[in-house]
Every structure is written in C-alpha cells, then in structure tokens.
Scaffold this active site. Structure first.
Site, short mmCIF file in Angstrom:
data_model
loop_
_atom_site.label_atom_id
_atom_site.label_comp_id
_atom_site.label_asym_id
_atom_site.label_seq_id
_atom_site.Cartn_x
_atom_site.Cartn_y
_atom_site.Cartn_z
N GLN A 117 -2.26 -1.04 9.43
CA GLN A 117 -2.66 -1.84 10.60
C GLN A 117 -1.52 -2.33 11.49
OE1 GLN A 117 -4.91 -5.99 11.75
NE2 GLN A 117 -5.35 -5.19 9.75
N SER A 118 -0.47 -2.87 10.89
CA SER A 118 0.53 -3.56 11.73
C SER A 118 1.19 -2.61 12.73
CB SER A 118 1.60 -4.21 10.85
OG SER A 118 2.31 -3.21 10.14
N VAL A 121 4.31 -5.43 1.60
CA VAL A 121 3.53 -6.59 2.04
C VAL A 121 2.28 -6.16 2.81
CG1 VAL A 121 3.56 -8.55 3.65
CG2 VAL A 121 5.47 -8.21 2.09
N TYR A 122 1.17 -6.83 2.52
CA TYR A 122 -0.06 -6.66 3.30
C TYR A 122 -0.39 -7.98 4.00
CZ TYR A 122 -1.20 -2.09 1.30
OH TYR A 122 -1.19 -0.76 0.97
N GLU A 123 -1.36 -7.88 4.90
CA GLU A 123 -1.78 -9.01 5.75
C GLU A 123 -1.75 -10.38 5.06
OE1 GLU A 123 -3.05 -9.26 9.10
OE2 GLU A 123 -3.04 -11.37 8.59
N ASN A 129 6.35 1.68 9.90
CA ASN A 129 6.14 0.53 9.01
C ASN A 129 5.94 0.99 7.57
OD1 ASN A 129 3.46 1.44 9.84
ND2 ASN A 129 2.65 -0.37 8.84
N PHE A 130 6.85 1.88 7.16
CA PHE A 130 6.85 2.31 5.76
C PHE A 130 7.34 1.17 4.87
CE2 PHE A 130 7.58 6.66 7.66
CZ PHE A 130 6.33 7.13 7.34
N ASP A 153 -0.69 -8.66 10.37
CA ASP A 153 -0.63 -7.26 10.79
C ASP A 153 -0.65 -7.12 12.31
OD1 ASP A 153 -0.41 -6.03 8.36
OD2 ASP A 153 -2.55 -5.83 8.04
N LYS A 176 8.99 15.79 4.10
CA LYS A 176 9.79 15.95 2.88
C LYS A 176 10.13 17.41 2.63
CE LYS A 176 8.76 11.63 0.58
NZ LYS A 176 7.94 10.95 -0.39
N GLY A 199 -3.27 -30.14 18.67
CA GLY A 199 -2.41 -30.88 19.60
C GLY A 199 -2.73 -32.35 19.63
N LEU A 228 2.75 16.67 9.72
CA LEU A 228 4.10 17.14 9.43
C LEU A 228 4.51 16.60 8.06
CD1 LEU A 228 6.51 18.62 10.85
CD2 LEU A 228 7.37 16.35 11.46
N ARG A 269 0.90 12.84 7.33
CA ARG A 269 1.08 13.80 6.23
C ARG A 269 -0.05 14.83 6.24
NH1 ARG A 269 2.20 11.07 0.59
NH2 ARG A 269 1.41 9.36 1.83
N1 CAO Z 1 5.44 13.41 5.11
C1 CAO Z 1 5.91 13.24 3.86
N2 CAO Z 1 5.91 12.03 3.25
C2 CAO Z 1 5.42 10.98 3.94
C3 CAO Z 1 4.93 11.11 5.25
C4 CAO Z 1 4.95 12.40 5.85
N3 CAO Z 1 4.51 12.61 7.07
N4 CAO Z 1 4.51 9.89 5.67
C5 CAO Z 1 4.72 9.03 4.66
N5 CAO Z 1 5.28 9.68 3.61
C6 CAO Z 1 5.69 9.13 2.33
C7 CAO Z 1 6.78 8.11 2.46
O1 CAO Z 1 8.02 8.74 2.67
C8 CAO Z 1 6.68 7.41 1.10
O2 CAO Z 1 7.28 8.20 0.12
P1 CAO Z 1 8.30 7.64 -1.00
O3 CAO Z 1 7.68 6.40 -1.56
O4 CAO Z 1 8.38 8.77 -1.97
O5 CAO Z 1 9.59 7.36 -0.34
C9 CAO Z 1 5.17 7.47 0.82
O6 CAO Z 1 4.63 8.39 1.76
C10 CAO Z 1 4.41 6.18 0.91
O7 CAO Z 1 4.84 5.34 1.95
P2 CAO Z 1 4.70 3.76 1.82
O8 CAO Z 1 5.45 3.32 0.61
O9 CAO Z 1 5.05 3.14 3.11
O10 CAO Z 1 3.13 3.59 1.59
P3 CAO Z 1 2.35 2.70 0.52
O11 CAO Z 1 0.93 3.07 0.68
O12 CAO Z 1 2.91 2.84 -0.84
O13 CAO Z 1 2.58 1.20 0.99
C11 CAO Z 1 2.52 -0.61 2.58
C12 CAO Z 1 1.86 0.68 2.07
C13 CAO Z 1 1.77 -1.04 3.82
C14 CAO Z 1 2.38 -1.69 1.51
C15 CAO Z 1 4.00 -0.36 2.88
O14 CAO Z 1 4.10 0.73 3.75
C16 CAO Z 1 4.71 -1.54 3.51
O15 CAO Z 1 5.04 -2.52 2.84
N6 CAO Z 1 5.02 -1.46 4.80
C17 CAO Z 1 5.79 -2.45 5.51
C18 CAO Z 1 4.98 -3.67 5.78
C19 CAO Z 1 3.72 -3.39 6.52
O16 CAO Z 1 3.69 -2.80 7.57
N7 CAO Z 1 2.64 -3.92 5.97
C20 CAO Z 1 1.37 -3.98 6.68
C21 CAO Z 1 0.54 -2.83 6.44
S1 CAO Z 1 -1.01 -3.16 7.15
O17 CAO Z 1 -1.73 -4.22 6.14
#
Ligand code: CAO
Length: 415
Positions: A16-17, A136-138, A95-96, A167, A74, A246, A71, A37
């Site tokens: 979302q964010s 982190v999530y919302e 926002n990975f 978010d 990796k 206020g 795409l 992906r």
């Molecule tokens: N091709 C290949 N790999 C890809 C890809 C692509 N196009 N897009 C993503 N990936 C991979 C990433 O490289 C990552 O791989 P590794 O862990 O092996 O390095 C993997 O997909 C997962 O990415 P992620 O860790 O960001 O995703 P998650 O579902 O595990 O976590 C979240 C989600 C939201 C908790 C985390 O992304 C995060 O903390 N983001 C920052 C804060 C944020 O934006 N939070 C709000 C989200 S909305 O509520």
C-alpha cells in the site's frame, strides 16, 4: 498537458504505502512503470479476493494510472533490463523490506553510478536507528508513531484508526519528497535519495499530540474532557476519546435514529465565536450571559454538562438536519458519514473524488480519485494494469529491445 508529463517512474513498490505514492505521481501525469515479479506480481493482486480470477480491489484501487511490466530482477537478464531502466528513468520508488535492494544488487551507490540524475525514493518502517531492519505494516507504524497511544478512550486500550496514516500517509510524504527532489534537480542537475520512514510520517501527523506532551509540564490540558471530570493527568499525552484536538471543544453526539443506525451521529464544535448561536439553537438562551457558561474558560470544567445538553437537542434531529440548521448560523458541525453514504454522494462523483472505473476482469468498481486538485493538470483515472500488460511495450518503446531479444528473455524466464 499534465503537471508531471515526461517524468519516468521506475515503480518498484508493492502493497500500500509505495503504490499510493506512485499512483499520485500517475494522476499528475508521470509515466509510472510498475515492475513486478513474473507470475506473481504485487502480493495484493490476489489478497482479499471478492471476484474470483480478477485482481482484487486492494490492488486495483492503489494502482491506477500505471503500466505493468514483469521482470525477474534476480536473473542476469533481468538485472540487465533493470540497469537500463535505471538509466532511462527519473525516479525509482521502492518499499521493499530493509536490505532487499542490496541483496538484489541495486543499492543507492550502484543506482547513482548508473544514473547520477536518479531520484531514489524509499518507504521503510523506521529511519536509521535500532529498528531500521524491521519489516513494518500499517498498524505497527500507527503504534510506533504515536497515533495508537493517543487514540481511543482514556479507560480503554490504545486504538488504531481506519485512516491508513501509516501506509497512505507515508505514501503522501514520499510523493512530496520526490516532487521536491525533482525541483531541486532542475537547479543542481543531481538526483538524491529520498527516505520516508513510516514511523516519522505518523509522528508528523501526530504533531499536536507532541505539542500536548510538552504542555503537560504547565499543568492539566484543560480542553481534554478528563480535566472537567477531575481525573488527574499522567506523564504522557492521554487518549482523549472524541474531544476536539484544538482549543475549540467538540464531541461526537447522537442524532435521531442512533438506536438503530451506527452512524447517526454528528460532530459538534462549540466554537467560542458562535456560542450565543449555540445557546439559541439548543434552547438555552439563559446560558448566553450566565457566568458559568458565557465564556470558554467557564465552560471548560462543565463540558460534559454542556455536551449532554446539546445532545438532547441533536437527538431530535437527523445528522443532516443538524448540518442544515447549524451551518447558516456558522456553528461548525459535521455528519458522521458511512462509507456507503460517501460512495453514493453525488458531489464527490462530480469533483472526481469518487470515480467509477471499468476493469476487464471485474467490471465496474468505485475508487477514490485524486484528492489534490490542480487547476491546470486535470486527472483522468485509468484502470490498474493487468500483470505484465505492458511488458513488451515498455521493453521495446522505452528501452529499445528488439522482438527477438524480448522473446529470448521470455524463454529465459526473465520477464
Ligand atoms: N524480481 C525478483 N525478486 C523480487 C522482485 C522482482 N521483480 N520484486 C521483489 N522481489 C523480492 C525481493 O528482492 C525480496 O527478496 P529477498 O528477501 O530474497 O531479498 C522478496 O521479493 C520479498 O520482498 P519484501 O521483503 O519487501 O516483501 P515481504 O512480503 O517479505 O515484506 C513488507 C513486505 C511490506 C513487510 C516489506 O516489504 C516492508 O517492510 N517494506 C517497507 C515498509 C513498508 O512499505 N511497509 C508498508 C507496506 S503496506 O502495508
């Protein structure tokens, strides 16, 4: 012409964010290319499914005005495409989870090397410090940013709010950072890193609660209900129920039909400037000059009595009648509107704040349009892209790959 026409965005966001940020950039006319992906895409495409086989509303409502390309970043071929995209685009938004981009081989140093004009914008849960590596999530952001501890009723537990301030709120902050960096680049010629931590974004929105934290040193917070109830204050800004934030006391009050309708309420503010009008409306003309009620200070310790009396009146009117009666008298009130009422509100349709969009998989649905109105950059809300709908188009038109090269990438599983 649109405000951000010609600005190319490498959209590496999900959930979302990040998507709320790039959607706004898209509303303002940027060319937003969402990289997903292969075979999977943004996880929200298949979350909270309401129409079998179709992208979810969670996804469609956060990803308008974008193109989607698949795409696998990796693979070697995928990395080469990503490098080309970084060279071609103005802004990369992601926002990975912390560290994911490093593991992919595209940290800030590498991105700068590839394109010194690149603006690399990130949402993370926390900024530098003890929690910088956390996902982190919302709701975690709402809790860590000071919103939950100051929301809810004093006697109850901390509460998260329905507004997605962690978010979507951080997406807004990031969007402002990006546009500001684009403006600076006009003069400096350089890109820069833009970071919007969710904790900081929520804290920014809770600024007035940090104000109150410091005011506590000077004594009790008189505009909080607990002051009138003689309940001592603790060390931290307390939860204040529906008290007005206020200096103008306000409350949520029942309206006609409240017994059956959970949203038959109004917000009512006893603004000092129109106190006499309030007294007339609620049938208490004697309060206009009475020393216990005539001044804001005199009323502070009697807010419960004041609002109970006002509620006796609001309970005899619908929330819309309260609005119709109070508005001409300059008394600030507002109905508690349900999502159903908002969805059906004609004026929001007319201004484009609620828009009906047609989608090939799910048919018509409602979305929130652009909440920011620019007089010289009209917003046309376009449906969200299907997964990889524009892969070939972007690879050939933006990045200059030939049909043969694209076929080879597809065979290698890179797109
Ligand atoms: N091709 C290949 N790999 C890809 C890809 C692509 N196009 N897009 C993503 N990936 C991979 C990433 O490289 C990552 O791989 P590794 O862990 O092996 O390095 C993997 O997909 C997962 O990415 P992620 O860790 O960001 O995703 P998650 O579902 O595990 O976590 C979240 C989600 C939201 C908790 C985390 O992304 C995060 O903390 N983001 C920052 C804060 C944020 O934006 N939070 C709000 C989200 S909305 O509520």
């Amino acid at each position: 012409m649109k405000a951000l026409e010609g600005v190319k965005i490498l959209d590496f966001t999900h959930v979302q964010s990040g998507p709320t940020c790039t959607q706004l950039l898209g509303f303002f006319g940027a060319d937003v290319m969402k990289v997903e992906r292969p075979g999977v895409g943004d996880a929200t495409r298949k979350q909270l499914i309401d129409v079998e086989g179709a992208d979810s509303l969670y996804f469609t409502m956060l990803n308008h005005n974008k193109r989607s390309m698949t795409l696998n970043t990796k693979t070697e071929e995928g990395k080469a495409v990503l490098e080309k995209m970084i060279k071609e685009c103005d802004v990369m938004v992601e926002n990975f989870a912390p560290g994911a981009l490093d593991r992919m081989g595209f940290n800030w140093e590498r991105v700068q090397e590839l394109n010194p004009r690149m603006i690399m914008a990130s949402v993370k849960g926390f900024g530098p410090g003890p929690y910088e590596d956390c996902k982190v999530y919302e709701n975690i952001a709402q809790c860590a940013g000071g919103s939950a501890s100051t929301t809810g009723f004093r006697e109850g537990p901390p509460l998260v709010t329905g507004a997605q301030i962690g978010d979507s709120g951080t997406g807004l902050h990031l969007c402002l950072g990006i546009v500001t960096a684009l403006y600076q680049r006009e003069k400096s010629g350089r890109g820069q890193k833009v970071l919007a931590p969710m904790q900081d974004g929520v804290l920014n929105l809770c600024r007035v609660k940090l104000r109150d934290q410091q005011r506590l040193k000077a004594g009790p917070l008189q505009e909080y209900s607990q002051y009138g109830e003689d309940i001592p204050f603790g060390e931290a800004t307390p939860r204040a129920g529906n008290d007005s934030g206020g200096g103008q006391p306000g409350r949520i009050l029942k309206c006609k039909g409240w017994e059956k309708d959970p949203d038959a309420y109004t917000y009512f503010i006893t603004q000092a400037a129109v106190w006499k009008n309030v007294c007339d409306v609620i049938g208490k003309p004697e309060w206009k000059e009475h020393e216990d009620y005539a001044t804001p200070n005199a009323r502070l310790s009697r807010l419960n009595e004041v609002f109970e009396t006002i509620e006796e009146w609001t309970k005899t009117k619908t929330k819309f009648e309260v609005m119709d009666i109070c508005n001409p008298l300059n008394i600030p009130v507002g109905p508690i509107l349900s999502m159903k009422e908002l969805a059906e509100e004609p004026s929001l349709r007319e201004t484009g704040s609620i828009v009906e969009v047609d989608h090939p998989e799910r048919g018509k649905y409602l979305t929130v349009g652009c909440p920011i109105k620019l007089s010289d950059s009209e917003v046309d809300v376009e449906r969200s892209p299907l997964l990889g709908e524009h892969t070939d188009e972007i690879l050939s038109n933006v990045l200059g790959y030939s049909a043969d090269e694209i076929a080879t990438m597809r065979e290698a599983g890179a797109i």
